[in-house]
Write an enzyme that holds these catalytic residues in place. Structure first.
Site, PDB file in Angstrom:
ATOM      1  N   ASP A 161       0.817  -0.984   0.593  1.00 40.68           N
ATOM      2  CA  ASP A 161       0.278   0.400  -0.480  1.00 40.68           C
ATOM      3  C   ASP A 161       1.480   1.115  -0.133  1.00 40.68           C
ATOM      4  OD1 ASP A 161      -2.659   2.068   0.656  1.00 40.68           O
ATOM      5  OD2 ASP A 161      -0.817   1.155   2.030  1.00 40.68           O
ATOM      6  N   ASP A 175       0.013   4.773   0.304  1.00 43.68           N
ATOM      7  CA  ASP A 175      -0.408   6.236   1.994  1.00 43.68           C
ATOM      8  C   ASP A 175      -0.057   5.173   3.451  1.00 43.68           C
ATOM      9  OD1 ASP A 175       0.279   8.353  -0.347  1.00 43.68           O
ATOM     10  OD2 ASP A 175      -2.140   7.960  -0.762  1.00 43.68           O
TER      11      ASP A 175
END
Length: 177
Positions: free
Chosen positions: A11, A13
């Site tokens: 991922d 952020d």
């Protein structure tokens, strides 16, 4: 855990970089403390690395696709190249198959990297990341942040998929020092 994954997806952020909500400014990109070391360990092992990221700010009119691309370029400039980038521009109610926790981005990245979903690990900071891995038949590792809900941490701990930081995540996946 089982054998080492043949590819690892992260991922963006809150996982690779500090979470700046709806960030469209490359100058605000700050890698998390162990990101560079964790990625270097995987690259040294010859493991392809990808990114799978929800970017609902596009659907909400808070970001343009050009801004997302500019932030992604800054992440790559700071942390090195990634073998595959996937991001979902949709909102939670759009019904797409790519927005995590749906498996679309994980499945597409696995195909692009030439590995079966079961040979992929997804590393993220919230339940949606774990859910996308589960839905795709991939492995998951949760690296919590202050934004991660307590029940998500408890579930990851119970499943043996919890790591303190990204270096701990790659170690949990079998890529020790």
């Amino acid at each position: 855990m089982s054998a080492r994954p043949r590819a690892v997806l992260f991922d963006r952020d809150g996982t690779l970089v500090d979470d700046v909500p709806y960030n469209g400014d490359p100058d605000l990109v700050r890698p998390v403390p162990t990101a560079a070391a964790a990625l270097a360990r995987l690259r040294t092992a010859g493991v392809p690395i990808g990114v799978v990221s929800n970017q609902s700010g596009v659907a909400r009119g808070l970001l343009t696709t050009a801004q997302v691309a500019a932030v992604n370029e800054r992440v790559a400039a700071l942390l090195g190249p990634f073998a595959d980038w996937r991001w979902c521009p949709h909102g939670a109610g759009d019904g797409c198959t790519c927005r995590k926790p749906a498996p679309g981005m994980v499945l597409a990245a696995a195909a692009a990297l030439g590995v079966a979903p079961a040979e992929v690990a997804v590393v993220g900071d919230i339940a949606a990341d774990v859910g996308a891995a589960d839905a795709a038949g991939a492995r998951a590792v949760l690296v919590p942040t202050p934004a991660t809900r307590t029940e998500e941490v408890d579930d990851a701990r119970a499943r043996g998929i919890l790591a303190d930081d990204l270096l701990g995540a790659v170690e949990l996946l079998g890529f020790g020092a």
